[in-house]
Design a protein around this motif. Structure first.
Motif, PDB file in Angstrom:
ATOM      1  N   TYR A  21       0.823  -1.202   0.000  1.00 41.87           N
ATOM      2  CA  TYR A  21       0.000   0.000   0.000  1.00 41.87           C
ATOM      3  C   TYR A  21       0.855   1.248   0.000  1.00 41.87           C
ATOM      4  N   SER A  22       0.523   2.177  -0.863  1.00 40.78           N
ATOM      5  CA  SER A  22       1.124   3.505  -0.782  1.00 40.78           C
ATOM      6  C   SER A  22      -0.057   4.461  -0.727  1.00 40.78           C
ATOM      7  N   PRO A  23       0.197   5.703  -0.343  1.00 40.44           N
ATOM      8  CA  PRO A  23      -0.944   6.612  -0.185  1.00 40.44           C
ATOM      9  C   PRO A  23      -1.816   6.682  -1.435  1.00 40.44           C
ATOM     10  N   SER A  24      -1.204   6.547  -2.608  1.00 38.30           N
ATOM     11  CA  SER A  24      -1.996   6.769  -3.804  1.00 38.30           C
ATOM     12  C   SER A  24      -2.405   5.479  -4.512  1.00 38.30           C
ATOM     13  N   SER A  25      -1.786   4.362  -4.154  1.00 34.54           N
ATOM     14  CA  SER A  25      -2.124   3.174  -4.931  1.00 34.54           C
ATOM     15  C   SER A  25      -1.918   1.889  -4.132  1.00 34.54           C
ATOM     16  N   VAL A  26      -2.410   0.816  -4.702  1.00 37.42           N
ATOM     17  CA  VAL A  26      -2.209  -0.501  -4.119  1.00 37.42           C
ATOM     18  C   VAL A  26      -1.528  -1.363  -5.171  1.00 37.42           C
ATOM     19  N   VAL A  27      -0.401  -1.960  -4.794  1.00 36.75           N
ATOM     20  CA  VAL A  27       0.253  -2.869  -5.723  1.00 36.75           C
ATOM     21  C   VAL A  27      -0.087  -4.291  -5.303  1.00 36.75           C
ATOM     22  N   ARG A  28      -0.759  -5.007  -6.199  1.00 45.37           N
ATOM     23  CA  ARG A  28      -1.131  -6.390  -5.882  1.00 45.37           C
ATOM     24  C   ARG A  28       0.023  -7.289  -6.332  1.00 45.37           C
ATOM     25  N   ALA A  29       1.064  -7.321  -5.506  1.00 48.19           N
ATOM     26  CA  ALA A  29       2.288  -8.027  -5.896  1.00 48.19           C
ATOM     27  C   ALA A  29       2.043  -9.527  -6.028  1.00 48.19           C
ATOM     28  N   VAL A  30       1.277 -10.071  -5.103  1.00 45.16           N
ATOM     29  CA  VAL A  30       0.888 -11.474  -5.195  1.00 45.16           C
ATOM     30  C   VAL A  30      -0.621 -11.465  -5.089  1.00 45.16           C
ATOM     31  N   CYS A  51       7.452  -9.690 -10.962  1.00 46.16           N
ATOM     32  CA  CYS A  51       6.206 -10.427 -11.185  1.00 46.16           C
ATOM     33  C   CYS A  51       5.644 -10.968  -9.875  1.00 46.16           C
ATOM     34  N   GLY A  52       6.411 -10.842  -8.801  1.00 45.55           N
ATOM     35  CA  GLY A  52       5.885 -11.274  -7.503  1.00 45.55           C
ATOM     36  C   GLY A  52       6.468 -12.570  -6.980  1.00 45.55           C
ATOM     37  N   LYS A  53       7.527 -13.065  -7.624  1.00 38.68           N
ATOM     38  CA  LYS A  53       8.061 -14.340  -7.154  1.00 38.68           C
ATOM     39  C   LYS A  53       8.752 -14.193  -5.794  1.00 38.68           C
ATOM     40  N   SER A  54       9.554 -13.147  -5.651  1.00 43.18           N
ATOM     41  CA  SER A  54      10.223 -12.966  -4.364  1.00 43.18           C
ATOM     42  C   SER A  54       9.226 -12.630  -3.268  1.00 43.18           C
ATOM     43  N   VAL A  55       8.215 -11.847  -3.615  1.00 41.16           N
ATOM     44  CA  VAL A  55       7.203 -11.515  -2.614  1.00 41.16           C
ATOM     45  C   VAL A  55       6.485 -12.784  -2.165  1.00 41.16           C
ATOM     46  N   THR A  56       6.264 -13.692  -3.105  1.00 41.41           N
ATOM     47  CA  THR A  56       5.653 -14.972  -2.736  1.00 41.41           C
ATOM     48  C   THR A  56       6.520 -15.678  -1.695  1.00 41.41           C
ATOM     49  N   GLY A 238       1.838 -11.083 -10.667  1.00 40.50           N
ATOM     50  CA  GLY A 238       1.212 -11.450  -9.404  1.00 40.50           C
ATOM     51  C   GLY A 238       0.414 -12.739  -9.407  1.00 40.50           C
ATOM     52  N   LYS A 239       0.323 -13.382 -10.556  1.00 42.35           N
ATOM     53  CA  LYS A 239      -0.467 -14.623 -10.598  1.00 42.35           C
ATOM     54  C   LYS A 239       0.331 -15.727 -11.273  1.00 42.35           C
ATOM     55  N   ILE A 240       0.025 -16.958 -10.900  1.00 43.42           N
ATOM     56  CA  ILE A 240       0.624 -18.081 -11.603  1.00 43.42           C
ATOM     57  C   ILE A 240      -0.180 -18.302 -12.878  1.00 43.42           C
ATOM     58  N   LEU A 289      -3.308  -2.385 -12.921  1.00 47.21           N
ATOM     59  CA  LEU A 289      -3.459  -3.452 -13.902  1.00 47.21           C
ATOM     60  C   LEU A 289      -4.779  -3.283 -14.648  1.00 47.21           C
ATOM     61  N   PRO A 290      -4.742  -3.532 -15.955  1.00 44.73           N
ATOM     62  CA  PRO A 290      -5.990  -3.435 -16.710  1.00 44.73           C
ATOM     63  C   PRO A 290      -6.936  -4.577 -16.326  1.00 44.73           C
ATOM     64  N   ALA A 291      -8.193  -4.408 -16.611  1.00 47.82           N
ATOM     65  CA  ALA A 291      -9.144  -5.491 -16.368  1.00 47.82           C
ATOM     66  C   ALA A 291      -8.808  -6.650 -17.295  1.00 47.82           C
TER      67      ALA A 291
END
Lengths: 341, 282
Positions: A21-30, A51-56, A238-240, A289-291
């Motif tokens: 979380y940052s004040p202006s946005s949310v990064v969905r890392a995983v 892509c979120g591997k380390s965060v995983t 962020g996704k497999i 991220l786009p829909a």
């Protein structure tokens, strides 16, 4: 196969979500990662930077810095317990004792002002109730085990007196010191020379198979995974996106991103191409991220549906899943086909 | 300790600093033993009004002050006060500063709170704050030490906090967490030793600074009481006679300058010795 499936996996990750979380946005890392890891197996987690591997990996260890990060949902069932529900002190007992972890930078993963011996004995003192003496003896054995010559005398050395490869060997010794059931190697060889990389990977594989430790290799290097992993998870934004055995992933990839990755690296077992085909476009902004499918804009197979709905993992073969609406049509040699259309 | 001798030989500054400080320390120690009379030759308090304001001579090596007290004896005895103050201040400030700095470096709430207080303390000119405090508490050796500690703590805390803030992002901290070390353990076993190099330099600065501040307080008349000779109050007593007999202030001043210089040399040298990356293979 069936026999293997009846055994409860060592690690079950279910719909794991870690956001920053940052004040202006949310990064969905995983964002909704689900996978299993069986006892003693080697699993590769592949994907490009960010892509979120380390965060995983850090989420599994519950080492996400909070703030700004937060594990917002999911389950990490390890040996029947949900790690996300453990108290901090229970979690500390899991780290190092049940799950070992090796990080990317061998140059800075060791504390420069403590001797190798002291760093090796720390986990032993924490988890195995060993006295200083016993721990030192064991530390010597461990260094010996990871192939550092003259182990006993090197215990008194400081990290700067060792080479990068040796330091990574020490890290492996530390991570394996309490005989964990799972070893997570987060880009553990990325910073090393190619020849040393191979040595370290061989060593990890040798030791984990000898000790019966499961190994989770996190890397962006497809070659590493191809050689050492039994199964591979391919991650993107962020996704497999694709999950399957190494042979399937390399032989008959069913996700456009995997195909793109494979086409962008040179291979010795294929006729030499004049040019490598990079994946076009850029990684989407993780905070916006786009829909639909996040890979859509870079994909040669994209159809209208991709813009509306994000595909989930569906079976694309035996023990092989792909998150793509067109997975049945996806195969290698994509760019050429597309170009002719 | 095997490496100590070699470290001294390889580092002439450290050697010089250590030698001077050792001599000063020996002087300070001797003045509290019965040997004091032999070395100092006179009682630092003995009045001899007939011999007042004498130039240095064979009988009074550094001359005498306005009451005929022997400056040589007083200077040697003054070493005791200066060193006691300096050592106490350097040790206390290091311990307090490291404890606060390390705790604060990891806890944001405490950080905001404590550091604002420290900023407030640092916004006062050191000497003015020290003066005000001593004037309120009364002048005694203990109060002088206490006051200098109060004045110096924010500086040390800041140094430690800054280092901790940068160190906690290092991957060895993450590695330590990954083997199950608790936060306090990481702080005190992994991060604390890494702060030592800058802390020791800072401590040597405060060691030297404490001698100067003590002298300044003495000079301003609120330091250690006059019946305890200190370099500060000897210099102070000599200031009215600087034009006719500058020896009174010169010799204690020389000792003071030498000690401060030595402390700085030692601090600088220790940094090189304590950093394992700069130390050769052992």
């Amino acid at each position: 196969m069936t026999e293997r499936q009846t055994v409860e996996p060592l690690l079950q990750v279910r719909d794991l979500k870690t956001y920053f979380y940052s004040p202006s946005s949310v990064v969905r890392a995983v964002d909704g990662v689900t996978f299993d890891l069986r006892e003693g197996e080697t699993l590769g987690l592949v994907g490009e930077s960010g892509c979120g591997k380390s965060v995983t990996a850090l989420t599994l260890m519950r080492l996400i810095p909070n703030p700004p990060g937060r594990i917002v949902g999911g389950e990490v069932i390890f040996k029947g317990r949900d790690l996300l529900k453990l108290s901090d002190s229970e979690m500390r007992k899991v780290r190092g004792r049940d799950i070992g972890m090796i990080f990317q930078e061998p140059m800075s993963s060791l504390n420069p002002v403590l001797t190798i011996g002291r760093q090796l004995t720390e986990a032993l003192e924490l988890h195995m109730n060993m006295s200083k003496r016993q721990a030192m003896d064991r530390a010597g054995e461990l260094l010996d085990m990871v192939g550092i010559p003259d182990a006993r005398t090197r215990l008194k050395d400081y990290p700067h007196q060792m080479s990068g490869g040796q330091r990574q060997r020490v890290m492996i010794a530390i991570a394996l010191s309490c005989n964990p059931k799972l070893l997570i190697a987060d880009e553990a060889t990325t910073a090393l020379d190619v020849t040393i990389q191979a040595q370290i990977l061989e060593l990890m594989q040798d030791l984990t198979s000898r000790l019966g430790t499961a190994l989770l290799i996190i890397t962006h290097n497809l070659g590493v995974v191809a050689r050492y992993a039994d199964r591979v998870n391919v991650m993107y934004a962020g996704k497999i996106r694709e999950m399957g055995s190494s042979d399937d992933i390399y032989g008959s990839p069913k996700h456009p991103y995997t195909v793109g990755l494979l086409n962008s690296v040179p291979r010795l077992d294929e006729p030499a191409k004049t040019r490598l085909a990079p994946i076009r476009g850029e990684i989407p902004n993780m905070a916006d991220l786009p829909a639909g499918c996040a890979f859509r804009d870079r994909c040669d197979w994209a159809i209208e549906r991709c813009g509306a709905e994000d595909p989930t993992l569906t079976e694309a073969g035996r023990e092989h899943w792909s998150a793509c609406w067109e997975s049945a049509k996806v195969s290698r040699r994509p760019a050429a086909q597309k170009a002719k259309v | 300790m095997r490496g100590t001798g070699r470290a001294l030989r390889k580092n002439p500054n450290l050697l010089a600093g250590t030698v001077i400080l050792t001599i000063m320390a020996l002087i300070a120690i001797i003045t509290v033993t019965p040997g004091a009379r032999l070395v100092a030759r006179y009682d630092p308090q003995a009045l001899a009004v007939v011999h007042r304001l004498e130039q240095p001579s064979a009988s009074h090596w550094f001359g005498t002050d306005r009451l005929g007290r022997d400056i040589y004896a007083r200077t040697l005895h003054g070493a005791k006060v200066s060193l006691v103050v300096a050592v106490s201040v350097a040790l206390s400030v290091t311990v307090i500063g490291m404890t606060i700095g390390i705790t604060v470096g990891y806890n944001r709430t405490a950080d905001n709170l404590v550091m604002r207080v420290m900023d407030g303390m640092m916004s006062f000119p050191t000497l003015v704050l020290a003066l005000a405090l001593v004037a309120t508490l009364g002048s005694s050796l203990f109060n002088v030490v206490l006051v200098i500690c109060i004045v110096d703590t924010p500086g040390m805390t800041r140094v430690v906090r800054g280092v901790v803030l940068s160190l906690r992002e290092r991957s060895y901290v993450e590695s330590a967490r990954a083997i199950g070390a608790s936060m306090p353990r990481v702080l005190f076993r992994h991060i604390a030793p890494n702060t030592l190099a800058p802390v020791i330099i800072q401590a040597s600065v405060f060691f030297a600074g404490a001698i100067l501040t003590e002298a300044a307080l003495g000079f301003l008349g609120v330091g250690t009481p006059e019946y305890i000779p200190s370099w500060g109050n000897i210099i102070s007593a000599g200031r009215e006679y600087v034009t006719i007999n500058f020896w009174i202030s010169f010799f204690p001043g020389l000792f003071l300058a030498l000690t401060v210089l030595a402390a700085n040399l030692v601090g600088d040298g220790l940094r090189d010795v304590l950093d394992p990356r700069l130390r050769g293979a052992t």
